[in-house]
Structures are given as C-alpha cells and as structure tokens.
Enzyme design. Structure first.
Site, PDB file in Angstrom:
ATOM      1  N   LYS A 132      48.291  29.230  51.796  1.00 19.52           N
ATOM      2  CA  LYS A 132      49.180  28.153  51.332  1.00 19.52           C
ATOM      3  C   LYS A 132      50.628  28.603  51.330  1.00 19.52           C
ATOM      4  CE  LYS A 132      46.758  27.667  47.722  1.00 19.52           C
ATOM      5  NZ  LYS A 132      45.630  28.297  48.331  1.00 19.52           N
ATOM      6  N   VAL A 150      38.307  35.404  45.746  1.00 13.97           N
ATOM      7  CA  VAL A 150      37.967  35.892  47.087  1.00 13.97           C
ATOM      8  C   VAL A 150      37.635  37.391  47.012  1.00 13.97           C
ATOM      9  CG1 VAL A 150      38.922  36.396  49.379  1.00 13.97           C
ATOM     10  CG2 VAL A 150      39.251  34.129  48.347  1.00 13.97           C
ATOM     11  N   SER A 168      48.245  39.253  45.748  1.00 13.41           N
ATOM     12  CA  SER A 168      46.852  39.036  45.353  1.00 13.41           C
ATOM     13  C   SER A 168      45.974  40.231  45.709  1.00 13.41           C
ATOM     14  CB  SER A 168      46.309  37.788  46.053  1.00 13.41           C
ATOM     15  OG  SER A 168      44.926  37.658  45.782  1.00 13.41           O
ATOM     16  N   ALA A 169      45.048  40.539  44.808  1.00 11.58           N
ATOM     17  CA  ALA A 169      44.058  41.591  45.073  1.00 11.58           C
ATOM     18  C   ALA A 169      43.146  41.224  46.254  1.00 11.58           C
ATOM     19  CB  ALA A 169      43.227  41.841  43.815  1.00 11.58           C
ATOM     20  N   ASP A 170      43.166  39.960  46.656  1.00  6.07           N
ATOM     21  CA  ASP A 170      42.372  39.545  47.834  1.00  6.07           C
ATOM     22  C   ASP A 170      42.764  40.367  49.065  1.00  6.07           C
ATOM     23  OD1 ASP A 170      41.398  37.562  46.181  1.00  6.07           O
ATOM     24  OD2 ASP A 170      42.351  35.897  47.256  1.00  6.07           O
ATOM     25  N   LYS A 215      38.682  33.876  35.102  1.00  5.24           N
ATOM     26  CA  LYS A 215      38.936  34.095  36.527  1.00  5.24           C
ATOM     27  C   LYS A 215      38.755  35.593  36.777  1.00  5.24           C
ATOM     28  CE  LYS A 215      42.747  33.835  39.823  1.00  5.24           C
ATOM     29  NZ  LYS A 215      44.109  33.327  40.049  1.00  5.24           N
ATOM     30  N   ASP A 259      53.992  40.444  42.826  1.00  7.14           N
ATOM     31  CA  ASP A 259      52.777  39.632  42.777  1.00  7.14           C
ATOM     32  C   ASP A 259      52.136  39.528  44.159  1.00  7.14           C
ATOM     33  OD1 ASP A 259      50.736  37.913  42.228  1.00  7.14           O
ATOM     34  OD2 ASP A 259      51.967  36.367  41.287  1.00  7.14           O
ATOM     35  N   GLU A 305      32.540  31.174  46.981  1.00 11.51           N
ATOM     36  CA  GLU A 305      33.163  31.662  45.737  1.00 11.51           C
ATOM     37  C   GLU A 305      33.086  30.627  44.612  1.00 11.51           C
ATOM     38  OE1 GLU A 305      37.283  31.381  44.820  1.00 11.51           O
ATOM     39  OE2 GLU A 305      37.821  31.049  46.921  1.00 11.51           O
TER      40      GLU A 305
HETATM   41  N1  PSU Z   1      43.510  29.144  46.972  1.00  9.02           N
HETATM   42  C1  PSU Z   1      43.025  27.887  46.791  1.00  9.02           C
HETATM   43  N2  PSU Z   1      42.137  27.659  45.831  1.00  9.02           N
HETATM   44  C2  PSU Z   1      41.716  28.658  45.013  1.00  9.02           C
HETATM   45  C3  PSU Z   1      42.222  29.985  45.223  1.00  9.02           C
HETATM   46  C4  PSU Z   1      43.118  30.177  46.200  1.00  9.02           C
HETATM   47  O1  PSU Z   1      43.398  26.970  47.506  1.00  9.02           O
HETATM   48  O2  PSU Z   1      40.904  28.387  44.131  1.00  9.02           O
HETATM   49  C5  PSU Z   1      41.712  31.090  44.368  1.00  9.02           C
HETATM   50  C6  PSU Z   1      40.787  32.001  45.180  1.00  9.02           C
HETATM   51  O3  PSU Z   1      39.684  32.352  44.370  1.00  9.02           O
HETATM   52  C7  PSU Z   1      41.641  33.232  45.427  1.00  9.02           C
HETATM   53  C8  PSU Z   1      42.469  33.252  44.163  1.00  9.02           C
HETATM   54  O4  PSU Z   1      40.910  34.401  45.596  1.00  9.02           O
HETATM   55  O5  PSU Z   1      42.783  31.907  43.912  1.00  9.02           O
HETATM   56  C9  PSU Z   1      43.709  34.103  44.294  1.00  9.02           C
HETATM   57  O6  PSU Z   1      44.262  34.242  43.034  1.00  9.02           O
HETATM   58  P1  PSU Z   1      45.415  35.328  42.807  1.00  9.02           P
HETATM   59  O7  PSU Z   1      46.571  34.818  43.600  1.00  9.02           O
HETATM   60  O8  PSU Z   1      45.643  35.313  41.336  1.00  9.02           O
HETATM   61  O9  PSU Z   1      44.864  36.626  43.305  1.00  9.02           O
HETATM   62 MN    MN Z   2      48.800  37.527  41.353  1.00 14.26          MN
END
Ligand code: PSU
Ligand code: MN
Length: 304
Positions: free
Chosen positions: A159, A106, A140-142, A86, A138, A25
């Site tokens: 994390k 992701v 994540s879309a992941d 992003k 909140d 990624e």
């Molecule tokens: N965790 C990390 N480093 C990162 C990310 C997550 O330790 O760079 C990034 C990844 O690209 C993940 C994104 O898909 O953050 C998730 O962001 P959000 O919570 O906004 O969906």
């Molecule tokens: Mn989010």
C-alpha cells in the site's frame, strides 16, 4: 515444537500426502477489516482456495496454541472479539507463554506456516518500510521475515501508506525475489501500478512454482513475494486513493498513533474516507490472491 503447534486433521493429512495447502493470516480478520465483512471474506477465501484444488489453513494463536486450520466458530471469534492481540514475531513468545489469543501478521503466519511445512501463503498486502522511516525507524517485521523464512507470499503489492521504493530496496538487500504475476508493474494494493516495476514477470502458476523450487533447492533461505495486482474492474482510481491516504496519514500523525496500531488505524481511516470503497477493493484483491495462490500451491505440489 509439537507442544506448541496444533494442525487440524484435514491440513495434517494433506501435508502428509503432499497435497497442496495454502496458509492464510488472521490479522487481516481481526485488525484489517471490520465485522462482518472480515468473517465473510475469510470464509470465501477458504472456498476459493478449495475451488483451485488446495486445502486452506488459516493460522492464528488460540489459548497460546499455534493453530493451523480454524473451525467456522474460531473464524467467527477472530472476527468479533476485541481480546485478540496483533501478533508479530516479537509478540509470539509472550502470547504463547500466557496462553492468550493472537492474530498472526504476515511475519508470524510465515513462521507458523514454515513450522507446519506449508510453502504458499495468501494475504492482501505485506507490511513494509513506512514513509518517514528514516526518522521513525518504522519498518515492518514482515520484511525481515521474508529475508529468512521459506514461504512464498501472494499479495497485491504494498500500500502507498508505505514508502514503496524503500520497501523494494529493503527486499533487494535481503535477497527476496519480487515477482510480478502477469505484470511488469509492482502493484500498490488498491491500484495496479505503483510507479515501480518488478524485475521479473511470471505468467502462470507452474513457472512461479519452479522459481520457488529453484530457490529452496539451492538452499537460498527466505521468502518470495508474488505480486498479483487487483483486477482492473475493482481497482481504485489513483487520485481518489492518493487523497484518502494523505488524509489518513495526517490523522495518524495528529492523533499520535504509534507502532503496531498504525497499519490498522490507517486501513480503518482509509475505508471511512473512501466511504467503504477501499474495503470493496481490499476484499476483491484478497479473492484474486486466493485464486492465484491456490493454483500456485497445486503447481508446487505437482513438482515436489
Ligand atoms: N495490509 C493490509 N491489511 C492488513 C495488514 C497489512 O492491507 O491486515 C496487516 C498484515 O497482517 C501485515 C501487518 O503483516 O498488517 C503489518 O503490520 P505492521 O506494519 O505493524 O508490521
Ligand atoms: Mn511498524
């Protein structure tokens, strides 16, 4: 799809010849680590994947094109430029239609990997259900992507800036297998344990590849989380990281950081609070994931 997708020659040839390819990624480069460590890490990760016998394919959106495989100059650009959005699933149509640059999360890396036909993807950590999500919504879309897109994601778990228990519940509901790579513990990114266990431990690349094949042969749509803990020597001390995360979450709240800025903000803050040691751990775990992911891609291409 062809007009959107731009796969570099090396990756295209590898895919045509059923050779192992590993997707990587770009949000981790543009929004996850500072320069120049981000670019150094991105390069080294590609080298590690190659050393296992697989071809690396770093994924990003450049001038609105979905790029699979970046040049050295492009990696450098993604590490340095501040003009890179992003890009999660919801951002992709706009970025593409406007011809902009996007660093893929992701979720988006999975989407583009699937379009290209890549089955293994290596990252650091996936997004998840944030603490307090019952109020903030909140998530994540992941996680939703893991529910529907057929790519195996090698990561060091989730994390503890997130609610790990709720993240695992969400993955269960969505039918996403969470496999512990040589561990019974679900790892918490900076540490090898989270207090949660995985249901299934797999000890080698071949048994992991067989699980991928079984899932997709049965047409059980969606991804797989391969949770690979940070090596012992580079893991952080539990109380050190827990304190740094608490402080960073408070700063996030105080400064009213919202939405997609939350994860990058927290990563940067944790790095500052730990005087850089969280970044060292982050880099080490990504290297370890690249090694394991390369091996899994090789095993998968042997079966397929
Ligand atoms: N965790 C990390 N480093 C990162 C990310 C997550 O330790 O760079 C990034 C990844 O690209 C993940 C994104 O898909 O953050 C998730 O962001 P959000 O919570 O906004 O969906
Ligand atoms: Mn989010």
């Amino acid at each position: 799809m062809k007009q959107y997708l731009d796969i570099n020659e090396e990756v295209k040839k590898a895919l045509e010849n059923n050779q192992p390819v590993v997707a990587l990624e770009s949000t981790i480069i543009s929004h996850g680590m500072p320069y120049p460590q981000n670019v150094e890490t991105a390069r080294k990760v590609e080298e590690i994947v190659r050393a296992q016998g697989a071809i690396p394919a770093t994924i990003a959106v450049i001038d609105g094109k979905l790029k699979v495989g970046l040049t050295t100059e492009e990696l450098e650009f993604f590490g340095q430029s501040s003009d890179i959005l992003k890009a999660s699933r919801r951002d992709l149509p706009y970025i593409v239609a406007q011809g902009l640059h996007g660093a893929t999360t992701v979720a988006t890396t999975m989407i583009i990997a699937e379009m290209a036909g890549i089955k293994v993807f290596v990252t650091g950590g996936i997004g998840g259900v944030h603490r307090g999500a019952s109020e903030s919504f909140d998530i994540s879309a992941d996680l939703q992507e893991l529910a529907k897109t057929d790519v195996a994601v090698v990561c060091a778990g989730v994390k503890s800036i997130l609610d790990i228990g709720l993240t695992l519940e969400y993955l269960e509901t969505q039918g996403v297998p969470v496999l512990g790579y040589q561990t019974k513990d679900f790892p918490a990114f900076y540490t090898r344990k989270s207090g949660f266990e995985v249901l299934y431990q797999l000890d080698d690349a071949m048994s992991t590849a067989k699980t991928m094949v079984a899932k997709w042969d049965m047409n059980l749509k969606g991804g797989i989380v391969i949770a690979n803990p940070v090596p012992e020597a580079q893991a952080m001390e539990e109380h050190v990281i827990a304190k740094a995360i608490e402080e960073s979450l408070k700063a996030c709240d105080d400064q009213n950081i919202k939405g997609k800025d939350i994860t990058p903000f927290l990563l940067g803050r944790i790095k500052d609070v730990t005087k850089g040691s969280s970044l060292d751990t982050n880099i080490a775990l990504v290297y370890n994931n690249a090694k394991v992911g390369g091996q899994i891609a090789v095993a998968y291409s042997k079966i397929k």
